[in-house]
Design an enzyme around this catalytic site. Structure first.
Site, PDB file in Angstrom:
ATOM      1  CE1 TYR A  54      -4.368   0.197  -0.267  1.00  0.00           C
ATOM      2  CE2 TYR A  54      -4.238  -1.753   1.119  1.00  0.00           C
ATOM      3  CZ  TYR A  54      -4.960  -0.935   0.256  1.00  0.00           C
ATOM      4  OH  TYR A  54      -6.240  -1.244  -0.070  1.00  0.00           O
ATOM      5  CG  ASP A 200      -8.556   9.223 -24.306  1.00  0.00           C
ATOM      6  OD1 ASP A 200      -7.587   8.444 -24.445  1.00  0.00           O
ATOM      7  OD2 ASP A 200      -9.631   8.876 -23.793  1.00  0.00           O
ATOM      8  CE  LYS A 229      -7.559   0.912 -25.319  1.00  0.00           C
ATOM      9  NZ  LYS A 229      -7.563   1.669 -24.057  1.00  0.00           N
ATOM     10  NE  ARG A 235      -5.956  -5.397 -19.133  1.00  0.00           N
ATOM     11  CZ  ARG A 235      -6.595  -5.137 -20.281  1.00  0.00           C
ATOM     12  NH1 ARG A 235      -7.494  -4.180 -20.342  1.00  0.00           N
ATOM     13  NH2 ARG A 235      -6.356  -5.845 -21.369  1.00  0.00           N
TER      14      ARG A 235
HETATM   15  N1  DSN Z   1     -12.452  -0.366 -24.554  1.00  0.00           N
HETATM   16  C1  DSN Z   1     -11.412   0.262 -25.298  1.00  0.00           C
HETATM   17  C2  DSN Z   1     -11.510  -0.030 -26.746  1.00  0.00           C
HETATM   18  O1  DSN Z   1     -11.737  -1.176 -27.078  1.00  0.00           O
HETATM   19  O2  DSN Z   1     -11.361   0.848 -27.583  1.00  0.00           O
HETATM   20  C3  DSN Z   1     -11.314   1.699 -25.046  1.00  0.00           C
HETATM   21  O3  DSN Z   1     -11.291   1.929 -23.671  1.00  0.00           O
END
Ligand code: DSN
Length: 425
Positions: A54, A200, A229, A235
């Site tokens: 923590y 974003d 991504k 993540r």
């Molecule tokens: N859920 C994601 C996507 O698939 O684009 C974005 O947060």
């Protein structure tokens, strides 16, 4: 002492599910645009003893003791991020992209303040003002979309809208828009109406890190993104600001406003992610992601498949299924494609006549298949197999043949041929 037996001895029921998902990941072509495959090193970090700590607060100012190495590790992640992308202040604590956006709104706005963002059904994101999301419930969002003819964001229309709305934040960024953003125009619109510019960049920050796309940090006041991504890491979310004071306000918008204790195993994974993304190989990867998307787009177009905007500049291709089969919904197409070994998601196309849960499109992204090792040749093959399957919808015998070809291709490119660290598969 902790139990040091391997996971299959401790929990066979869980391990059976883990094995099945590893097999699923190793036996399909993965085209979900927001997914990727993290490295062994990233998974070692996320599965490390940093999960035990923590450390509410920020480095040097904690509500718990024992944070000496957590502080060093978080500072390492922050510095690596600034070295990778530029900017003045980095926050690596957001649990997700949604939490990163929430922190910005909480830190800089009052409920009811105005934001101008892209509509979800035109390519934006839930947290850009959708009425079903906290963003649309707490803030006064106005939305822009794309021009119905060109299917691109019309920057002149956006400027006129901004002048009328006078938002506090102009928000750029998307989850299903396959074209570059005109950052210079966004910047000048924000300046003209006295707004902050927020980007974003969740979907494409990996391509920015790999120097394959323009960098929003060069233009925006605030850039939020996810790390799992195209960036191919642990993540979670992160925020960069170009101003220390803004960064400190947003920092408070995250903790204590939106989050409690951060996920230090994920922050550890982010530190390793930023290190990996700074390596020369990552630039080659980012270029290949875009080359693969363009190879797929060209193949679809040659087969007579309509693509939203007619192609792609990034990692995304948005297929209008009506050009293949007027009656085929996105939902049915995605399910069928998954059954033959091509995993993607259904997606609304702009001005979709169908409801979002059925939709008329499928979204394709190339970050994961590129990590699988596929290049243009395999991207072309994949687009052809996908078009074959869409054309054969309902013909089970033909679909079985197509599945054989897909699986044969996928078997040559498993993301985890040896299983993964701590678990051999
Ligand atoms: N859920 C994601 C996507 O698939 O684009 C974005 O947060």
């Amino acid at each position: 002492m902790t139990d040091d037996r391997p996971i299959h001895e401790v929990d066979p029921e869980f391990t059976a599910l883990l094995t099945k998902d590893l097999q699923r990941q190793n036996s399909s072509i993965h085209l979900i645009a927001s997914e990727n495959f993290a490295s062994q090193a990233v998974m070692q970090a996320t599965g490390s003893v940093f999960t035990n700590k923590y450390a509410e607060g920020y480095p040097g100012r904690r509500y718990y003791e024992g944070c000496e190495f957590i502080d060093q590790m978080e500072r390492l992640a922050q510095q690596r991020l600034l070295d990778l992308l530029g900017g003045v202040h980095a926050n690596v604590q957001p649990h997700s992209g949604a939490q990163a956006n929430m922190a910005v709104y909480f830190g800089l706005l009052e409920p009811g303040d105005k934001i101008l963002g892209m509509r979800l059904d035109q390519g934006g994101h839930l947290t850009h003002g959708s009425h079903v999301n906290f963003s649309g419930k707490l803030y006064d969002f106005s939305s822009y979309g794309i021009d119905p003819e060109t299917e691109r964001i019309d920057m002149d229309a956006l400027r006129a809208q901004a002048i009328e709305v006078r938002p506090k934040i102009v928000l750029a960024g998307y989850s299903s828009y396959p074209r570059h953003l005109d950052y210079e125009a966004f910047r000048s619109i924000a300046d003209e109406v006295g707004a902050l510019l927020m980007v974003d960049a969740a979907h494409f920050i990996g391509l920015v890190a790999g120097k394959a796309m323009p960098n929003p940090v060069d233009y925006a006041d605030i850039v939020t993104f996810t790390t799992h991504k195209a960036l191919r890491g642990a993540r979670g979310g992160a925020i960069i600001t170009n101003d220390e004071d803004l960064g400190l306000k947003i920092q408070k918008g995250l903790f204590p406003d939106a989050q409690g204790g951060s996920l230090y195993n994920q922050i550890a994974g982010k530190a390793v992610t930023f290190h990996e993304a700074a390596q020369p190989e990552f630039r080659v990867y980012a270029q290949q992601v875009i080359a693969n998307a363009q190879a797929m787009a060209d193949t679809f177009l040659a087969r007579g498949v309509r693509l939203v905007t007619g192609g792609t500049d990034n990692h995304l291709v948005l297929v209008d299924l009506r050009s293949v089969n007027e009656d085929l919904t996105g939902k049915d197409a995605a399910k069928m494609l998954d059954s033959v070994g091509i995993t993607l998601n259904f997606n609304a196309i702009p001005n979709d006549p169908r409801p979002p849960f059925r939709a008329s499109g499928v979204r394709i992204g190339t970050p994961a298949m590129t990590t699988q090792g596929m290049r243009e040749e395999e991207a072309v093959q994949t687009a052809n197999l996908m078009t074959d399957a869409l054309e054969a919808y309902g013909d089970e015998a033909r679909l079985a043949e197509i599945e054989e070809s897909v699986r044969a291709l996928a078997r040559r490119f498993p993301p985890y041929p040896e299983g993964f660290v701590g678990y051999p598969g």
